[in-house]
Design a protein around this motif. Structure first.
Motif, short mmCIF file in Angstrom:
data_model
loop_
_atom_site.label_atom_id
_atom_site.label_comp_id
_atom_site.label_asym_id
_atom_site.label_seq_id
_atom_site.Cartn_x
_atom_site.Cartn_y
_atom_site.Cartn_z
N GLY A 38 0.79 -1.23 0.00
CA GLY A 38 0.00 0.00 0.00
C GLY A 38 0.82 1.27 0.00
O GLY A 38 0.27 2.37 -0.15
N ASP A 39 2.15 1.19 0.18
CA ASP A 39 2.99 2.39 0.15
C ASP A 39 3.00 2.99 -1.26
O ASP A 39 3.13 2.27 -2.25
N PRO A 40 2.89 4.31 -1.35
CA PRO A 40 2.96 4.94 -2.67
C PRO A 40 4.40 5.02 -3.16
O PRO A 40 5.33 5.26 -2.37
N LEU A 41 4.60 4.79 -4.43
CA LEU A 41 5.91 4.92 -5.06
C LEU A 41 5.81 5.96 -6.16
O LEU A 41 4.86 5.98 -6.93
N ASP A 76 18.65 8.48 -20.06
CA ASP A 76 19.32 7.22 -20.38
C ASP A 76 18.34 6.05 -20.45
O ASP A 76 18.76 4.90 -20.60
N GLY A 77 17.04 6.32 -20.29
CA GLY A 77 16.04 5.26 -20.37
C GLY A 77 15.84 4.51 -19.06
O GLY A 77 15.20 3.46 -19.03
N GLU A 78 16.36 5.05 -17.99
CA GLU A 78 16.19 4.40 -16.69
C GLU A 78 14.83 4.78 -16.09
O GLU A 78 14.38 5.91 -16.23
N VAL A 79 14.22 3.80 -15.46
CA VAL A 79 12.98 4.02 -14.71
C VAL A 79 13.34 3.82 -13.24
O VAL A 79 13.88 2.78 -12.87
N ILE A 80 13.04 4.82 -12.42
CA ILE A 80 13.41 4.79 -11.01
C ILE A 80 12.16 4.90 -10.16
O ILE A 80 11.35 5.80 -10.35
#
Length: 179
Positions: A31-34, A41-45
């Protein structure tokens, strides 16, 4: 950024499972929001989202006022880390994880006040130098958002003034987060 060596595939609904070891290490609960970031560079964090961080400047001012009015060191945390502090050098505590004991106090949703002679517990997992005297959870719309804390380095317990201040400020911050 640190590589974990763990690879996961996206399912047909676009979901990715974050491994249990990473969730435990990063204190990510169900349930924690991210918050999702991308870069060139195409990174998803993925980053844990904390609405309390939006109040960090305001929280710092409140900590200053609490420290001046009570003479005790004061801190405000979100559910995982300390976001504002006054009365001790900031670099010692800012962005340090809260202790498991303090996390339990927040989850219990009750104000904690250590009595004289009672055993103490650390404010942060990374240092046992400071112990919690008073802690009052910040609750907004039924969710625990963080905590207002009075602490010391000599196991001194807070008094009635600090208890009422912590309760008042935590109630105020909870209301601020609702609007």
């Amino acid at each position: 950024m640190k590589a974990t060596g763990i690879v996961r595939r996206i399912d047909d609904l676009g979901r990715v499972v974050i491994p249990k070891e990473i969730r435990r290490t990063m204190r990510i609960r169900e349930g924690d929001p991210l918050e999702i970031y991308t870069n060139k560079d195409g990174e998803v964090i993925f980053k844990k989202y904390s609405p309390m961080n939006e109040l960090s400047d305001f929280a710092a001012q409140i900590c200053e006022s609490l420290n001046k009015s009570s003479g005790m060191a004061a801190a405000i945390s979100d559910r995982d880390t300390i976001i504002a502090v006054s009365g001790v050098p900031k670099r010692e505590l800012i962005e340090k994880p809260v202790s498991a004991d303090l996390e339990q106090i927040m989850e219990a949703r009750r104000t904690y006040s250590r009595k004289q002679g009672e055993s103490s517990f650390a404010l942060s997992d990374q240092s046992d130098k400071y112990t919690v005297s008073i802690a009052s959870p910040i609750i907004s719309e039924g969710d625990v958002m963080g905590c207002v804390i009075f602490f010391s380095d000599d196991d001194s317990a807070g008094g009635e003034l600090e208890l009422k201040l912590a309760q008042t400020v935590s109630g105020f911050l909870g209301k601020q987060m609702e609007s």
